[in-house]
Motif scaffolding. Structure first.
Motif, mmCIF file in Angstrom:
data_model
loop_
_atom_site.group_PDB
_atom_site.id
_atom_site.type_symbol
_atom_site.label_atom_id
_atom_site.label_comp_id
_atom_site.label_asym_id
_atom_site.label_seq_id
_atom_site.Cartn_x
_atom_site.Cartn_y
_atom_site.Cartn_z
ATOM 1 N N ARG A 49 0.833 -1.200 0.000
ATOM 2 C CA ARG A 49 0.000 0.000 0.000
ATOM 3 C C ARG A 49 0.865 1.246 0.000
ATOM 4 O O ARG A 49 0.411 2.330 -0.294
ATOM 5 C CB ARG A 49 -0.874 0.007 1.247
ATOM 6 N N ARG A 50 2.083 1.072 0.392
ATOM 7 C CA ARG A 50 2.949 2.242 0.578
ATOM 8 C C ARG A 50 3.970 2.383 -0.539
ATOM 9 O O ARG A 50 4.340 3.486 -0.907
ATOM 10 C CB ARG A 50 3.674 2.052 1.892
ATOM 11 N N LEU A 51 4.432 1.266 -1.073
ATOM 12 C CA LEU A 51 5.414 1.356 -2.142
ATOM 13 C C LEU A 51 5.295 0.173 -3.082
ATOM 14 O O LEU A 51 4.700 -0.842 -2.738
ATOM 15 C CB LEU A 51 6.821 1.434 -1.537
ATOM 16 N N PRO A 52 5.836 0.326 -4.293
ATOM 17 C CA PRO A 52 5.751 -0.740 -5.277
ATOM 18 C C PRO A 52 6.432 -2.004 -4.762
ATOM 19 O O PRO A 52 7.516 -1.936 -4.170
ATOM 20 C CB PRO A 52 6.518 -0.171 -6.472
ATOM 21 N N VAL A 53 5.791 -3.121 -4.986
ATOM 22 C CA VAL A 53 6.350 -4.399 -4.563
ATOM 23 C C VAL A 53 6.314 -5.342 -5.750
ATOM 24 O O VAL A 53 5.333 -5.369 -6.486
ATOM 25 C CB VAL A 53 5.524 -5.003 -3.415
ATOM 26 N N VAL A 54 7.382 -6.078 -5.943
ATOM 27 C CA VAL A 54 7.345 -7.087 -6.984
ATOM 28 C C VAL A 54 7.745 -8.421 -6.375
ATOM 29 O O VAL A 54 8.723 -8.515 -5.637
ATOM 30 C CB VAL A 54 8.261 -6.727 -8.181
ATOM 31 N N GLY A 109 7.578 -17.927 -6.713
ATOM 32 C CA GLY A 109 6.545 -18.116 -5.708
ATOM 33 C C GLY A 109 5.149 -17.828 -6.236
ATOM 34 O O GLY A 109 4.911 -17.743 -7.436
ATOM 35 N N GLN A 110 4.255 -17.676 -5.316
ATOM 36 C CA GLN A 110 2.852 -17.516 -5.635
ATOM 37 C C GLN A 110 2.543 -16.131 -6.168
ATOM 38 O O GLN A 110 2.979 -15.148 -5.612
ATOM 39 C CB GLN A 110 2.042 -17.761 -4.357
ATOM 40 N N ARG A 111 1.783 -16.079 -7.188
ATOM 41 C CA ARG A 111 1.369 -14.774 -7.666
ATOM 42 C C ARG A 111 0.248 -14.261 -6.796
ATOM 43 O O ARG A 111 -0.583 -15.016 -6.312
ATOM 44 C CB ARG A 111 0.875 -14.899 -9.106
ATOM 45 N N GLU A 112 0.246 -12.943 -6.581
ATOM 46 C CA GLU A 112 -0.882 -12.365 -5.868
ATOM 47 C C GLU A 112 -1.387 -11.210 -6.685
ATOM 48 O O GLU A 112 -0.621 -10.369 -7.149
ATOM 49 C CB GLU A 112 -0.460 -11.904 -4.482
ATOM 50 N N GLU A 113 -2.667 -11.167 -6.836
ATOM 51 C CA GLU A 113 -3.288 -10.192 -7.725
ATOM 52 C C GLU A 113 -2.708 -8.786 -7.641
ATOM 53 O O GLU A 113 -2.441 -8.130 -8.614
ATOM 54 C CB GLU A 113 -4.794 -10.130 -7.473
ATOM 55 N N GLU A 114 -2.542 -8.308 -6.417
ATOM 56 C CA GLU A 114 -2.266 -6.878 -6.288
ATOM 57 C C GLU A 114 -0.814 -6.466 -6.524
ATOM 58 O O GLU A 114 -0.515 -5.291 -6.642
ATOM 59 C CB GLU A 114 -2.742 -6.370 -4.920
ATOM 60 N N HIS A 115 0.082 -7.433 -6.607
ATOM 61 C CA HIS A 115 1.476 -7.040 -6.814
ATOM 62 C C HIS A 115 2.003 -7.490 -8.175
ATOM 63 O O HIS A 115 1.504 -8.446 -8.749
ATOM 64 C CB HIS A 115 2.365 -7.672 -5.728
ATOM 65 N N ASP A 116 3.052 -6.799 -8.626
ATOM 66 C CA ASP A 116 3.707 -7.265 -9.829
ATOM 67 C C ASP A 116 4.344 -8.605 -9.508
ATOM 68 O O ASP A 116 4.670 -8.891 -8.353
ATOM 69 C CB ASP A 116 4.803 -6.267 -10.241
ATOM 70 N N HIS A 117 4.529 -9.394 -10.525
ATOM 71 C CA HIS A 117 5.035 -10.742 -10.269
ATOM 72 C C HIS A 117 5.908 -11.199 -11.428
ATOM 73 O O HIS A 117 5.575 -10.969 -12.585
ATOM 74 C CB HIS A 117 3.854 -11.694 -10.104
ATOM 75 N N ILE A 118 7.020 -11.802 -11.097
ATOM 76 C CA ILE A 118 7.875 -12.344 -12.146
ATOM 77 C C ILE A 118 8.197 -13.788 -11.802
ATOM 78 O O ILE A 118 8.562 -14.104 -10.674
ATOM 79 C CB ILE A 118 9.208 -11.581 -12.242
ATOM 80 N N LEU A 154 10.430 -3.364 -13.465
ATOM 81 C CA LEU A 154 9.044 -3.266 -13.013
ATOM 82 C C LEU A 154 8.906 -2.250 -11.888
ATOM 83 O O LEU A 154 7.976 -1.440 -11.864
ATOM 84 C CB LEU A 154 8.571 -4.650 -12.535
ATOM 85 N N LEU A 155 9.818 -2.299 -10.970
ATOM 86 C CA LEU A 155 9.733 -1.366 -9.846
ATOM 87 C C LEU A 155 9.858 0.075 -10.314
ATOM 88 O O LEU A 155 9.076 0.936 -9.928
ATOM 89 C CB LEU A 155 10.835 -1.671 -8.820
ATOM 90 N N ILE A 159 7.170 2.940 -9.959
ATOM 91 C CA ILE A 159 7.433 4.134 -9.158
ATOM 92 C C ILE A 159 6.976 5.368 -9.934
ATOM 93 O O ILE A 159 6.440 6.309 -9.383
ATOM 94 C CB ILE A 159 8.936 4.253 -8.827
ATOM 95 N N GLN A 160 7.218 5.292 -11.235
ATOM 96 C CA GLN A 160 6.827 6.434 -12.064
ATOM 97 C C GLN A 160 5.322 6.500 -12.266
ATOM 98 O O GLN A 160 4.760 7.548 -12.464
ATOM 99 C CB GLN A 160 7.552 6.362 -13.412
ATOM 100 N N ASP A 161 4.705 5.368 -12.223
ATOM 101 C CA ASP A 161 3.260 5.362 -12.404
ATOM 102 C C ASP A 161 2.614 4.399 -11.417
ATOM 103 O O ASP A 161 2.369 3.242 -11.727
ATOM 104 C CB ASP A 161 2.928 4.949 -13.843
ATOM 105 N N ARG A 162 2.336 4.933 -10.273
ATOM 106 C CA ARG A 162 1.795 4.079 -9.217
ATOM 107 C C ARG A 162 0.455 3.465 -9.604
ATOM 108 O O ARG A 162 0.015 2.481 -9.006
ATOM 109 C CB ARG A 162 1.615 4.894 -7.931
ATOM 110 N N ALA A 163 -0.166 4.030 -10.588
ATOM 111 C CA ALA A 163 -1.501 3.553 -10.923
ATOM 112 C C ALA A 163 -1.493 2.344 -11.859
ATOM 113 O O ALA A 163 -2.470 1.640 -11.977
ATOM 114 C CB ALA A 163 -2.307 4.681 -11.548
ATOM 115 N N ARG A 164 -0.370 2.137 -12.525
ATOM 116 C CA ARG A 164 -0.307 1.032 -13.474
ATOM 117 C C ARG A 164 -0.798 -0.259 -12.841
ATOM 118 O O ARG A 164 -0.417 -0.593 -11.729
ATOM 119 C CB ARG A 164 1.152 0.852 -13.938
#
Lengths: 351, 351
Positions: B150-155, B159-168, B316-317, B321-326
């Motif tokens: 909620r506070r900063l971009p997380v990738v 491991g397990q993908r979770e909807e709300e975060h970027d995942h590789i 990705l990060l 960071i440049q576009d938190r809404a992506r």
DNA sequence: CTCTAGGCTGAATGCGCTTTCAGAGGTCGG
DNA sequence: CCGACCTCTGAAAGCGCATTCAGCCTAGAG
């Protein structure tokens, strides 16, 4: 709204921000009931303490830093059959060592290669956010270092020692001495050539002095200076072979190179010239990079305790953080001589 | 007295702190004469901007973070003839990749293994001082992640993908499919056993599905579940060999293990039982750790682009960071099948 | 020479947290 | 029942810098 702060938590929990802060810094000083309430609020508000604010207020960051040179990739220059990503580079080992030790002491590790041109920037960037800084080799100009050293503990890894900073190096002299002694005493080699690094490389020079000492010890004529010098790359190793063989090729019995990179280059050059190693010419390196075991013949070398370099750096930094007044110390880490095929030894032995 | 601040510099240079700040943040906005004067004063005062203060005021740190599991050492468990410090571990490769990419983007990298017990602490510590965070495997409990996210971009890496975060992640399914297909089609093996990881390992499960798919494709009976499961360590690999051979040893033609660690363990166990690999039994791993090339026979495996994992994470990060809404993205990186001796191939080929 | 538009610079404010320093409440012995 | 202590909490003062908003000064236009 977006990122909750102590104020938000305090308000929702009906306490002051001081209490919220205490809950995190010194939980025992807060009554359990209050503490739990604060934590509960913090959790569902999604509160995350700001490291910057903490650092500013407490004047400490809980982070140690490491600066290393950008060249980084040079080692992997031309790997025979391995992908470079499989080989540990010098900096990787130091990083790993530091990270482990730092973790033990509760510190995180901030790493940054010093982009040659951006020296001022990147470096200050890092120095400004850590409690202690380790600097690899000659990564950083001396004057910048002094500025930084006035503000936080600095430890120099390898490279030139400077009075005012802690310093850690490996036993360059001793390692080269023992390796050379092995060539002379155990393999009976007499005519050895030394391929040095740049004159301003303290490590390279120390190694050469070890090479000299072995000659002294054996009663052989003292080499005055490296027979050739190179810039520590594989290309330099190849070039050195060319020059040496053209100069006094036949008499030469052994080629002692100041580092593994050049030694690997030399191996290649010798192979293409049809000189058999070690039958016709023994070859040795220094550093113990991963590649040294992968080349054929396997390279006899001196293995640096690179990981320990990182660990010791942390110990020194942590000690220094606790006692800023402690006088600068210099440590020398022991090395291992790895006897492998390129000097004429069979299998692999450690000296 | 000890550490000079903007105030000291400003006073000595006869300007306001705003100007000092501008000299560093936006040099062009200050008249050259003034700028030089400030810089001169700064230099001989030994001024170093405080990262914490900067971070606090500007709400950005210029640092990216990486959290990885503490196990770290498990891989080097029992290395044949190499010192563990010579082998790249998974985390080392990710670190290297991230560091390089981060540097390109002007970021420094903060790394910290999450000490299992200190999860809350260390993690928040790191999260609180970075602009973006990469998390390896299941290093961090999901709920903590959500708070951080909620506070900063997380990738999330692997491991397990979770909807709300970027995942590789790497192509686990595809890699295992192709490797298994090779065993079936090129080596004509029919009776293969799969040694899986823990059921809660998403990577392990995806690999098994690839294994299944290859059977489907070849018209062979579909394996319902891994024949055995292990905890991904060498010991588990040895144990698995025991169980499988005792169960239906004779019929078995190939052993497909969910990772290299177990495969290496299996190789050891088979050797001590006198089972020849690959003549009597083919063996394959997954990951492409450095050790896989050092064991004898060399291990056929699927090589993960671990370094790229780190690089992609940074991309990705930075983008985020440049576009938190992506919206959150998920990336799958291609893998390479490394055909080596343990499956019956000669030399080394890449598929 | 006067007026205007910029270019520079300074004053002031706030970033989010730690840390005294006191004070409020409660405890306990006398 | 009272005073001496503790324990716990709050108020307030920074920590060092970025940044906004004016204001000043100078150069150029008219």
């Amino acid at each position: 709204m977006s990122t909750p702060t102590v104020y938000d938590v305090a308000e929702r929990a009906g306490v002051s921000i001081a209490t919220v802060s205490r809950v995190y810094r010194n939980p025992d000083s807060v009554r359990p009931a209050t503490r739990d309430r604060v934590l509960a609020v913090a959790r569902d508000l999604g509160y995350l303490p700001s490291g910057s604010a903490r650092g500013l207020a407490s004047r400490t960051t809980g982070v140690l830093g490491l600066c290393f040179p950008d060249i980084h990739d040079a080692e992997a220059e031309d790997v025979p059959d391995a992908e470079d990503s499989e080989l540990m580079l010098y900096s990787d080992e130091v990083i790993r060592g530091m990270e482990r030790a730092a973790r033990r002491h509760g510190y995180a590790l901030l790493i940054a290669a010093s982009h040659a041109d951006a020296v001022g920037g990147q470096l200050a960037e890092v120095a400004g956010r850590v409690d202690g800084l380790a600097v690899l080799a000659q990564t950083v100009p001396g004057q910048d270092l002094d500025v930084i050293g006035r503000r936080l503990p600095v430890v120099l890894l390898a490279g030139q020692r400077e009075e005012e900073h802690d310093h850690i190096e490996v036993a360059n002299f001793d390692g080269q001495l023992r390796l050379t002694r092995h060539l002379i005493a155990d393999h009976g080699l007499r005519r050895l050539a030394f391929v040095g690094g740049p004159p301003d490389s303290p490590d390279g020079e120390a190694r050469f002095r070890g090479f000299q000492a072995a000659h002294l010890e054996a009663g052989l004529p003292l080499p005055e200076a490296p027979d050739v010098r190179g810039d520590l790359t594989q290309a330099a190793g190849r070039k050195a072979v060319g020059e040496l063989l053209d100069r006094d090729g036949a008499a030469l019995q052994g080629l002692v190179l100041a580092n593994d990179q050049m030694a690997v280059g030399a191996l290649h050059a010798l192979e293409s010239r049809g000189v058999r190693v070690p039958e016709e010419l023994a070859v040795t390196g220094f550093d113990g990079i991963a590649l040294s075991r992968l080349v054929r013949p396997t390279l006899t070398t001196v293995r640096q305790p690179t990981g320990r370099l990182g660990e010791e750096a942390v110990e020194l930094l942590v000690g220094r953080i606790q006692d800023r007044a402690r006088p600068a110390v210099a440590r020398v880490l022991p090395v291992k001589v790895m006897l492998r095929a390129s000097c004429g030894c069979a299998g692999e032995r450690t000296l």
